[in-house]
Write an enzyme that holds these catalytic residues in place. Structure first.
Site, PDB file in Angstrom:
ATOM      1  CB  ALA A  56      -0.934   0.007   1.204  1.00 29.62           C
TER       2      ALA A  56
ATOM      3  CE  LYS B  82       1.761  -1.472   5.931  1.00 26.05           C
ATOM      4  NZ  LYS B  82       1.605  -2.102   4.609  1.00 26.05           N
TER       5      LYS B  82
ATOM      6  CB  SER C 141      -1.443  -3.777  12.390  1.00 26.37           C
ATOM      7  OG  SER C 141      -1.409  -2.567  11.683  1.00 26.37           O
TER       8      SER C 141
END
EC number: 2.7.7.4
Length: 623
Positions: free
Chosen positions: A463, A465, A533
């Site tokens: 993504a 991050k 997470s």
């Protein structure tokens, strides 16, 4: 009118017996209870009429009444001819009142059976005379023993289908008595019967003159359930702080054990404050003494801080207090129980956050063997160690059902997901205390001239991050901020190198990182945590480690197709090929945040633009 009053008074003094019927599928549990209701004349005329109609529509007994239909109330039960939910029924005889729970026999409904057994005084375990003891018979008998039901009836049913043979009955009774002895069930009454024909159900059968014991109803009418132990030390779980006016402050609840009188010395748990009982009320009436099972209100001699969920107990033998406990846990949810995942634990009126820190073993309830387990699935039973956020007062379940049983509640859905019986407290850390420090996190932050916090970047692999966090880190560093990045890949080279990517290890992965991040925030740093997470529960666990203004959840959102197309590390290709298992987005779920502080659309901007949004949220963009 006088006859009505006399009848009501008679009903008030009749003793009540709660019992369950359990056993394997099609052993005849519903038929047995239905026939009891029918023979005890507890059915209204409209119920009898409905039973006749339903027997023609759903029945399995030809032209005869199908007594099981009185219990199988769900449409699915009637269509399948099985019991799914626990069906409770009330009936009475001249001697006693009864509440009976018809528990489902299928293994997948074991949680339902445990629910019915939790408040029972006795258990009627049915066995088909043609089949003998089956796996579910052993499963239910184990749960009966675990939940402390002391009186068990072995009802060898369908004796009419084996010609009322004495040897068949005695062989099954012998097998069950051996099982009961192994499980620690000491009081067993074996009765041969036919629930369909009514033999030995309400009265002795002429077809089995070789049997010299009581009928089932005769035994249940004469049964003396385990009396409340009035000799035990007094315990009152506080359900309500009663303050009708400024002059009165009482503590209300149902006595869980013992007896209480004015003048008795008491201790309040878990605080440990000591006082003395001044007045005892039963309802609005002041009484000299109250005993276990009664609802009471106590007033104390001292002004003590007491809240709902606290326990007022006798000083001579108070309940144990611990924040680490061992317990048997029966899992009741489709989503597995995982060590480290946090739930609400409700013990009496007290609610605390808790997690299973260790599954000591799983119990195969069919064989009673202990097996290694890393999780508990639906209907599985495990012996676990639980870690609680605050100490609770409890009594082992073997001594007190009220203060020894609990439920586990999902923190997101508020659904009951597990039930447990407490065994003992674990005091391995009772001698470990917080060391007071003169320099606290406020002083450390002041000298750095910044507000410490954690930026928690979450999202799918690929993504962006880490890229966004790295840019934010560089810009903050250039502005003179003291920062540190905890990156998912980097941490797995050291601190978490022993963890795999299973669901269980991912829970532990996030727990460790959250604790490290908290230490860094205490040191005054701005911490950037970049981890997939994937689970909401674990992100909530991380959030709860910080003050409300210290935690910033940043959801780096990208469609799976976009993340998979990027696949810089080639992980998606390996997951699609089956070379990697438990990969988020492919064969392991990602649960997106519901209310993140910042929602970044990673496919609608460059990493630099997205980093600027983070800095704007922090109020430092443009400095």
């Amino acid at each position: 009118m006088q006859s009505v009053i006399a009848y009501l008074k008679q009903q008030e003094i009749k003793p009540l017996l709660r019992f369950i019927t359990c056993g394997s599928v099609d052993d005849g549990k519903s038929t047995l209870i239905g026939h009891l209701l029918y023979d005890s004349q507890c059915l209204a005329e409209d119920q009898l009429a409905d039973l006749t109609v339903d027997s023609q529509r759903y029945g399995t007994q030809g032209e005869h009444i199908d007594y099981a239909l009185l219990l199988d109330g769900l449409a699915a039960e009637r269509e399948q001819g099985i019991t799914i939910d626990v069906a409770y029924r009330y009936f009475d005889t001249e001697k006693r009142k009864f509440i009976v729970a018809d528990c489902p026999g299928h293994a997948q409904y074991t949680r339902n059976m445990a629910t019915g057994a939790s408040s029972a005084d006795a258990a009627v375990v049915l066995v088909d005379a043609r089949k003998g003891l089956l796996t579910q018979t052993r499963r239910h008998s184990y749960i009966v023993a675990l939940l402390g039901i002391r009186h068990v009836v072995l009802a060898v049913n369908k004796m009419d289908l084996v010609g009322y043979d004495q040897q068949t009955f005695e062989a099954i009774a012998s097998d069950y008595l051996a099982l009961a002895a192994k499980l620690g069930i000491n009081q067993v009454q074996c009765i041969p019967l036919s629930a369909l024909e009514g033999d030995n159900l309400c009265k002795r059968s002429a077809r089995m003159l070789w049997y010299v014991g009581p009928s089932l109803l005769e035994y249940l009418e004469a049964l003396e359930p385990a009396d409340v132990d009035l000799a035990a030390a007094m315990c009152l779980p506080v359900q309500w702080v009663n303050r009708p006016d400024s002059q009165f402050r009482g503590f209300t609840g149902t006595l869980a054990a013992g007896r209480v009188r004015s003048g008795d010395g008491v201790v309040v748990l878990p605080s440990g404050c000591v006082s003395r009982v001044v007045r005892v009320f039963n309802g609005d009436t002041e009484v000299h003494e109250a005993v276990a099972g009664q609802a009471v209100t106590l007033t104390l001699a001292d002004e003590i801080d007491i809240s709902r969920g606290d326990v007022i107990a006798a000083t001579d033998d108070p309940p144990e207090v611990a924040d680490q406990v061992t317990a048997y846990v029966l899992w009741m949810d489709d989503t597995a129980l995982l060590p480290g995942r946090r739930y609400w634990l409700k013990l009496g009126a007290r609610m605390v956050a808790a997690s299973v820190s260790d599954i000591k073993h799983r119990v195969d309830v069919n064989t009673q063997e202990q097996r290694v387990a890393q999780r508990l699935q639906l209907n599985e039973l495990g012996y676990c160690q639980l870690s609680l956020d605050a100490p609770v007062a409890f009594v082992p379940y073997a001594r007190n059902r009220v203060l020894g049983s609990f439920i586990l509640i999902d923190r997101q859905s508020n659904a009951t997901v597990g039930a447990g019986t407490l065994d003992s407290g674990v005091h391995c850390a009772s001698n470990v205390h917080w060391q007071p420090l003169d320099i606290d996190h406020v002083a450390r932050a002041r000298i750095k001239g910044q507000t410490p916090k954690v930026l928690w970047f979450t999202g799918l692999s690929g993504a962006g991050k880490s890229a966004i966090a790295n840019i934010v880190d560089k810009r903050l560093h250039a502005l003179g901020y003291h920062t540190f990045i905890l990156d998912g890949d980097n941490v797995r080279h050291g601190l978490n190198r022993d963890l795999s990517f299973t669901v269980e290890d991912r829970v532990e992965n996030i727990r460790r990182v959250a604790e490290v991040a908290r230490l860094m925030v205490d040191a005054g740093l701005v911490v950037l945590v970049s981890f997939i997470s994937p689970f909401r529960d674990e992100r909530q666990l991380a959030r709860e480690r910080f003050a409300a203004d210290e935690f910033v959840e940043v959801f780096v959102d990208v469609p799976l197709a976009v993340a998979e197309a990027r696949d810089v590390k080639g992980l998606y290709a390996k997951a699609r090929a089956g070379l990697i298992t438990d990969f988020t987005g492919i064969d392991s779920p990602y649960e997106p945040p519901q209310h993140p502080e910042l929602h970044l659309r990673a496919d609608q901007g460059t990493p630099e633009q997205l980093a600027s949004q983070v800095l704007s949220l922090l109020g430092v963009e443009g400095k």
